[in-house]
Write an enzyme that holds these catalytic residues in place. Structure first.
Site, short mmCIF file in Angstrom:
data_model
loop_
_atom_site.label_atom_id
_atom_site.label_comp_id
_atom_site.label_asym_id
_atom_site.label_seq_id
_atom_site.Cartn_x
_atom_site.Cartn_y
_atom_site.Cartn_z
N LYS A 50 0.83 -1.21 0.00
CA LYS A 50 0.00 0.00 0.00
C LYS A 50 0.86 1.26 0.00
CE LYS A 50 -3.85 -2.38 2.17
NZ LYS A 50 -4.65 -2.65 3.38
N GLN A 94 -4.71 -1.20 9.40
CA GLN A 94 -4.56 -2.53 8.81
C GLN A 94 -5.23 -3.58 9.70
OE1 GLN A 94 -3.22 -3.27 5.76
NE2 GLN A 94 -3.88 -5.35 6.16
N ASP A 117 -10.83 3.37 3.79
CA ASP A 117 -11.29 2.01 3.56
C ASP A 117 -12.81 1.85 3.69
OD1 ASP A 117 -9.27 0.14 2.86
OD2 ASP A 117 -8.35 0.40 4.83
#
Ligand code: NAD
Length: 289
Positions: A50, A94, A117
């Protein structure tokens, strides 16, 4: 035919880079805070991928890596600090987090205006209702893959396997909104094979290696393999018995190098869009869901 997902990911990152350049020319410098707890190998690889993609797109990243013993309160405090830091335009936490931390609480803590996200319930709800909020990265990436290959969805029978909030449910919604007829299957589905056999498009996101076998796939079907698993030899594999399924379908995504890189590319896209929403507060941005 095996879909070249890396090429699709590159294209998305190039498009993001153009948006980022535009933002920078207007004095806006997107910066993504990447929060990771513990040092699990898989998480480390995802975070590295990422941050590399962000770098390519011209997005600055800042890593916040915490010991796996961090308390929930400390982690919440750290995210609140990022929420109020004006130099941070996006926050990525994460997952998975250690068992003693309630992921739902953490997702609720991420400011909706920095939630790249789409983990915050406010943003996820907005997505479900079809407002102009962001789209979850993997589900959006799957749609991008289908669009890139000009695979029409209207009237198609699609089977999505797996009902997670991150992948299965949002993918089923996006396909439905594009006029596909969608069946959402899961671990309690009886006769999965019967559903799959009738599908023009199969999207599998279960985490079960080789769940989708040749006898379950109609000739000429499109197969999108989201799973990231390890086979009996410890090698990365998807949910699909690739070797035997690939010859009978019209299109298939590989694992590794399939949905994964496109998901990461969509993360850069969402980071750019959030910077745009937040800092320009442009009410005219419209997105087709
Ligand atoms: P999850 O792990 O939260 O849940 C798995 C889902 O699969 C559940 O809904 C369950 O009902 C279903 N399932 C399990 N066994 C099944 C079976 N035998 N038959 C039918 N359904 C079954 O789901 P997730 O977080 O969406 O992850 C799924 C997989 O996708 C994992 O391998 C994960 O690593 C991978 N993943 C990949 C990406 C990517 O970018 N490529 C992104 C997210 C997740």
């Amino acid at each position: 035919m095996v879909i070249n997902c890396k090429e699709i990911a590159e294209k998305i990152i190039t498009e993001t880079k153009e948006k980022i350049t535009e933002l920078k020319n207007s004095g806006i410098y997107p910066k993504l805070a990447v929060v990771m707890v513990g040092d699990g190998d898989a998480s480390k690889i995802y975070v590295r991928n990422k941050t590399e993609a962000c770098k390519k797109a011209g997005i600055e990243t800042e890593e916040y890596i915490y010991n796996e013993n961090i308390s929930q309160e400390e982690l919440i405090r750290s995210i609140e600090n990022l929420n109020s830091d004006p130099s941070i335009t996006g926050i990525l936490v994460q997952l998975p987090l250690p068992k003693h931390i309630d992921e739902t609480e953490i997702c609720k803590t991420i400011s909706p205006s920095k939630d790249v996200d789409v983990f915050n319930p406010q943003n996820f709800g907005g997505f479900i209702l079809g407002d102009k909020s962001l789209i979850p990265c993997t589900a959006y990436g799957i749609i991008k893959i289908l669009e890139y290959k000009k695979i029409s969805l209207s009237g198609k029978n699609c089977v999505v396997i797996g009902r997670s909030n991150i992948v299965g449910k949002p993918t089923a919604l996006l396909l439905t909104n594009r006029d596909a007829t969608v069946t959402l299957c899961h671990s309690k589905t009886k006769d999965l094979k019967d559903f799959c056999k009738n599908a023009d498009i199969i999207v599998s996101a279960t985490g079960v290696p080789k769940l989708i076998t040749k006898d379950m796939v109609k000739s000429g079907a499109v197969v999108i393999d989201v799973g990231i698993n390890r086979d009996e030899n410890g090698k990365i594999c998807g949910d699909v018995d690739f070797k035997n399924v690939e010859p009978i379908c019209s299109y298939i995504t590989p694992v590794p190098g399939g949905v994964g890189p496109v998901t990461v590319a969509m993360l850069t896209n969402n980071t750019a869009d959030l910077a745009y929403f937040t800092l320009l507060n442009d009410k005219n941005i419209k997105r087709k869901f």
